[in-house]
Design a protein around this motif. Structure first.
Motif, short mmCIF file in Angstrom:
data_model
loop_
_atom_site.label_atom_id
_atom_site.label_comp_id
_atom_site.label_asym_id
_atom_site.label_seq_id
_atom_site.Cartn_x
_atom_site.Cartn_y
_atom_site.Cartn_z
N THR A 28 -18.54 5.65 -22.50
CA THR A 28 -17.13 5.37 -22.66
C THR A 28 -16.38 6.45 -21.89
O THR A 28 -16.43 7.62 -22.27
N PRO A 29 -15.73 6.10 -20.79
CA PRO A 29 -15.14 7.11 -19.90
C PRO A 29 -14.23 8.10 -20.61
O PRO A 29 -13.41 7.73 -21.46
N LEU A 30 -14.41 9.37 -20.26
CA LEU A 30 -13.54 10.43 -20.77
C LEU A 30 -13.28 11.41 -19.62
O LEU A 30 -14.19 12.08 -19.14
N PHE A 31 -12.03 11.46 -19.20
CA PHE A 31 -11.62 12.35 -18.12
C PHE A 31 -10.62 13.37 -18.65
O PHE A 31 -9.89 13.11 -19.62
N LEU A 32 -10.59 14.52 -18.01
CA LEU A 32 -9.66 15.58 -18.37
C LEU A 32 -8.84 15.94 -17.15
O LEU A 32 -9.39 16.31 -16.11
N LEU A 33 -7.52 15.79 -17.27
CA LEU A 33 -6.62 16.16 -16.18
C LEU A 33 -5.89 17.45 -16.57
O LEU A 33 -5.30 17.53 -17.65
N LEU A 34 -5.94 18.44 -15.68
CA LEU A 34 -5.29 19.72 -15.93
C LEU A 34 -4.09 19.85 -15.01
O LEU A 34 -4.23 19.91 -13.79
N ASP A 35 -2.91 19.86 -15.62
CA ASP A 35 -1.67 19.91 -14.85
C ASP A 35 -1.25 21.36 -14.62
O ASP A 35 -0.49 21.93 -15.37
N LEU B 140 -2.23 13.95 -33.07
CA LEU B 140 -3.53 13.75 -32.44
C LEU B 140 -4.41 12.82 -33.28
O LEU B 140 -5.14 11.98 -32.74
N TYR B 141 -4.32 12.96 -34.60
CA TYR B 141 -5.23 12.24 -35.50
C TYR B 141 -4.80 10.79 -35.76
O TYR B 141 -5.48 10.07 -36.48
N ALA B 142 -3.69 10.38 -35.12
CA ALA B 142 -3.22 9.00 -35.28
C ALA B 142 -3.55 8.15 -34.07
O ALA B 142 -3.14 7.00 -33.98
N VAL B 143 -4.31 8.70 -33.14
CA VAL B 143 -4.58 8.02 -31.87
C VAL B 143 -6.03 7.56 -31.81
O VAL B 143 -6.94 8.26 -32.27
N ASP B 144 -6.24 6.38 -31.24
CA ASP B 144 -7.58 5.83 -31.07
C ASP B 144 -8.16 6.34 -29.75
O ASP B 144 -7.70 5.96 -28.68
N PHE B 145 -9.18 7.18 -29.86
CA PHE B 145 -9.82 7.73 -28.67
C PHE B 145 -11.17 7.07 -28.38
O PHE B 145 -11.95 7.57 -27.57
N THR B 146 -11.46 5.96 -29.05
CA THR B 146 -12.76 5.32 -28.83
C THR B 146 -12.76 4.46 -27.57
O THR B 146 -13.82 3.99 -27.15
N GLN B 147 -11.60 4.25 -26.98
CA GLN B 147 -11.52 3.49 -25.73
C GLN B 147 -11.50 4.44 -24.53
O GLN B 147 -11.31 5.65 -24.70
N PRO B 148 -11.71 3.94 -23.32
CA PRO B 148 -11.68 4.80 -22.14
C PRO B 148 -10.38 5.61 -22.07
O PRO B 148 -9.29 5.05 -22.15
N ILE C 140 -11.83 13.78 -30.19
CA ILE C 140 -12.39 12.65 -29.44
C ILE C 140 -13.88 12.49 -29.76
O ILE C 140 -14.37 11.38 -30.01
N VAL C 141 -14.60 13.62 -29.78
CA VAL C 141 -16.02 13.57 -30.14
C VAL C 141 -16.21 13.01 -31.54
O VAL C 141 -17.07 12.14 -31.77
N ARG C 142 -15.41 13.47 -32.49
CA ARG C 142 -15.52 13.00 -33.88
C ARG C 142 -15.36 11.48 -33.96
O ARG C 142 -16.14 10.80 -34.64
N GLN C 143 -14.36 10.97 -33.25
CA GLN C 143 -14.11 9.53 -33.31
C GLN C 143 -15.21 8.72 -32.64
O GLN C 143 -15.49 7.58 -33.03
N ARG C 144 -15.86 9.31 -31.65
CA ARG C 144 -16.86 8.55 -30.90
C ARG C 144 -18.28 8.69 -31.45
O ARG C 144 -19.20 8.02 -30.98
N LEU C 145 -18.46 9.56 -32.43
CA LEU C 145 -19.79 9.71 -33.04
C LEU C 145 -20.22 8.42 -33.73
O LEU C 145 -19.44 7.79 -34.42
#
Length: 245
Positions: A96-103, A184-192, A240-245
């Motif tokens: 499940t794609p996970l990218f990190l963008l640093l601004d 943060l805890y109200a967002v679904d991170f299980t999608q790309p 994100i890790v917690r939600q995807r476990l």
């Protein structure tokens, strides 16, 4: 001449560019001129190098030699192309794609710490902007504990262009910001997902925030209103890790 990851002298920097070295940042003396300098500027062209115009005292500290007004930092890692990496990840059905963008993270040690956490939490690639960000130097490598060699790093001309491409590829953009009521805890991170973290002082640029599909914040209960960016990034990534476990 070359000293670890630092090279200096106009001709040396020209040769490094022409030979395809991974130039991370170029420091140029303010007011520099002359035919050799003009040749350097012509060779750099529109490639989007990370340039910084500095006083001669800064160059003296960086080089300890006859720098001729130009010092460059060579990255110890090879940066990847955005489109190539995104397609690789999308084609792997086990991920499940996970990218990190640093601004525009500017501190090399923060950058290294973020890379280390990203590698530990399964981030598939880190995307940074050509200009304005921290270089990949010895401090970055050391703080990352070697993780910098294990995770794809991508440089783009503009973070916004990367966001447009990721969105077109079906990846949701989530930006960390204090200017929202969404936890943060109200967002679904299980999608790309692509997580955007901002600079140490200014956070995510307002023009970048406008492009995000969602803006989220960490709950804060102390008197200090913000966390170090590398610590905050760790909190986001482990949710994100917690939600995807």
């Amino acid at each position: 001449m070359e000293d670890n990851l630092t090279i200096f002298g106009i001709r040396t920097v020209i040769e490094a560019i022409q030979s395809g070295k991974n130039i991370d940042k170029i420091y140029i003396q303010k007011g520099l001129s002359g035919p050799l300098f003009m040749e350097l500027m012509q060779i750099m062209g529109k490639r989007g190098f990370n340039l910084s115009y500095v006083p001669v005292e800064k160059l003296n500290k960086l080089s300890n030699g006859n720098h001729q007004g130009v010092v460059a930092k060579i990255s110890p890692v090879k940066f990847r192309e955005l489109e190539e990496v995104v397609q690789e990840i999308l084609e792997d059905e086990t991920k499940t794609p996970l990218f990190l963008l640093l601004d525009q993270i500017t501190d090399a040690r923060n950058f290294g710490a973020i890379i280390r956490t990203a590698e530990c939490t399964g981030v598939h690639a880190i995307i940074v902007q050509n200009k304005g960000g921290a270089p990949v130097n010895a401090d970055t490598v050391k703080t990352s504990a070697g993780a910098v060699f294990n995770i794809p790093l991508i440089k783009v001309s503009h973070i916004k262009d990367a966001i447009y491409y990721l969105q077109a590829s079906g990846i949701k953009i989530v930006a960390a910001s204090e200017k929202t009521e969404t936890s943060l805890y109200a967002v679904d991170f299980t999608q790309p997902t692509a997580l955007v973290m901002g600079s140490e002082e200014k956070g995510v640029n307002p023009s970048v925030l406008k492009l995000a599909d969602q803006k989220v914040k960490l709950p804060m209960y102390g008197t200090i209103a913000s966390l170090n960016v590398s610590v905050a990034c760790g909190a986001f990534l482990y949710e994100i890790v917690r939600q995807r476990l």
